[in-house]
Design a protein around this motif. Structure first.
Motif, PDB file in Angstrom:
ATOM      1  N   ASN A   1      21.747  26.100 -11.178  1.00 64.45           N
ATOM      2  CA  ASN A   1      21.364  24.726 -10.868  1.00 64.45           C
ATOM      3  C   ASN A   1      22.145  24.194  -9.670  1.00 64.45           C
TER       4      ASN A   1
ATOM      5  N   PRO B   1      21.294  20.859  -7.765  1.00 64.88           N
ATOM      6  CA  PRO B   1      20.385  19.717  -7.599  1.00 64.88           C
ATOM      7  C   PRO B   1      20.174  19.354  -6.135  1.00 64.88           C
TER       8      PRO B   1
ATOM      9  N   ARG C   1      16.301  20.858  -9.767  1.00 67.75           N
ATOM     10  CA  ARG C   1      16.155  19.649 -10.578  1.00 67.75           C
ATOM     11  C   ARG C   1      17.530  19.116 -10.988  1.00 67.75           C
ATOM     12  N   ASP C   2      17.555  17.888 -11.502  1.00 73.76           N
ATOM     13  CA  ASP C   2      18.847  17.325 -11.883  1.00 73.76           C
ATOM     14  C   ASP C   2      19.436  18.076 -13.068  1.00 73.76           C
TER      15      ASP C   2
ATOM     16  N   THR D   1      19.689  16.614  -4.875  1.00 72.73           N
ATOM     17  CA  THR D   1      20.407  15.380  -4.532  1.00 72.73           C
ATOM     18  C   THR D   1      21.767  15.680  -3.909  1.00 72.73           C
ATOM     19  N   GLU D   2      22.295  16.869  -4.158  1.00 70.90           N
ATOM     20  CA  GLU D   2      23.583  17.246  -3.580  1.00 70.90           C
ATOM     21  C   GLU D   2      23.475  17.578  -2.094  1.00 70.90           C
TER      22      GLU D   2
ATOM     23  N   CYS E   1      11.597  23.919  -8.443  1.00 68.23           N
ATOM     24  CA  CYS E   1      11.915  22.598  -8.999  1.00 68.23           C
ATOM     25  C   CYS E   1      10.971  22.372 -10.171  1.00 68.23           C
TER      26      CYS E   1
END
Length: 276
Positions: free
Chosen positions: A196, A198, A172-173, A200-201, A235
């Motif tokens: 963590n 994310p 998760r972000d 998105t990375e 997540c």
């Protein structure tokens, strides 16, 4: 020859139209699908097709469907063991496309790929769009006997949080991980001892996957010292975690365990947690 987990939009365009079965699994985007979608794509719904939602405290917000449900779904759209399945969503493959990919891989289906960059990238590359819904040629239910990719249940995650032999990856972000915000579940925070990274990375500035060699270096470093069977990825509800599992596979590394229940299950079971 093993197919890469990710297919480029340009490669999709070069494919013969009858050589693959295309699925749009953009969560919550049925209205957009009805108005316009990639030519030839069938629509699957995350909540009703790719999950069997019941009590969030048991399995989280998106628990896996039964084998019978999933087998019937695949048969409905004519998917057999030999079908080349290509999947996209409108979140750069970061949402239900990755979840459907994991589910197919986990029943032993090898010919499955996620479209790099998703819906937007395909349109930009010149793939045809339409409002026409293709006619499905159904077949017998797909033969499924087990989830063949590794899964972790809530009790194992709890044990992992107390062992330095395990690593728990929360995709998760950063703000949700830190407990600064929680837009979906009841409690903000994270599982103790989780790290963590994310999801998105896994993507570049354009929303495409990073090069496989870049992802390999990234995850080889993050997982150094841990056996694959001791790596657990989660997540909020077992969906975007699959994006990281896909990225790891695309990188040429072994796929670790998925904790399907994820934070949505964990936070509803009076488990120890790091709160805001």
């Amino acid at each position: 020859m093993k197919l890469a987990a990710v297919i480029q939009p340009e490669e999709l365009i070069l494919q013969g139209k009858n050589d693959f079965t295309l699925f749009d699994v953009s969560a919550g985007s049925k209205v957009r699908y009805d108005e316009q979608h990639l030519d030839g794509a069938f629509y699957l719904d995350l909540n009703t097709d790719l999950a069997d939602i019941k009590d969030f405290a048991v399995g989280g917000r998106h628990p896996l469907p039964s084998f019978e449900q999933f087998a019937r779904l695949l048969g409905k759209y004519g998917v057999t063991k030999d079908t080349h399945v290509i999947i996209y969503d409108d979140k750069n493959g970061a949402n239900a496309a990755a979840r459907f990919w994991w589910m197919l891989k986990s029943i032993g289906h090898e010919k499955v790929q996620v479209l790099n960059g998703g819906y937007t990238a395909a349109i930009k590359a010149g793939f045809a769009v339409t409002a026409d819904v293709p006619e499905a040629k159904s077949t017998t239910p797909y033969p499924i006997t087990a989830w063949q990719l590794p899964l972790a249940a809530i009790d194992e995650v709890e044990l992992a949080g107390n062992s330095n032999q395990y690593v728990i990856i929360d995709v998760r972000d950063a703000n949700r991980f830190a407990g600064l915000t929680e837009p979906i579940d009841l409690i903000a925070g994270h599982i103790p001892h989780a790290i963590n990274i994310p999801f998105t990375e896994n993507l570049d500035a354009e929303g495409a996957f990073l090069a496989s060699e870049v992802l390999r270096e990234k995850y080889a470093k993050a997982l150094a010292g841990y056996q694959t069977e001791n790596v657990i990825v989660h997540c909020g509800s077992g969906v975007t975690a699959c994006h990281t599992l896909l990225a790891i596979d695309y990188a040429g590394l072994e796929i670790p365990k998925l904790y399907v229940g994820s934070w949505s299950e964990w936070s509803r079971n009076n488990k120890k947690m790091i709160l805001a």
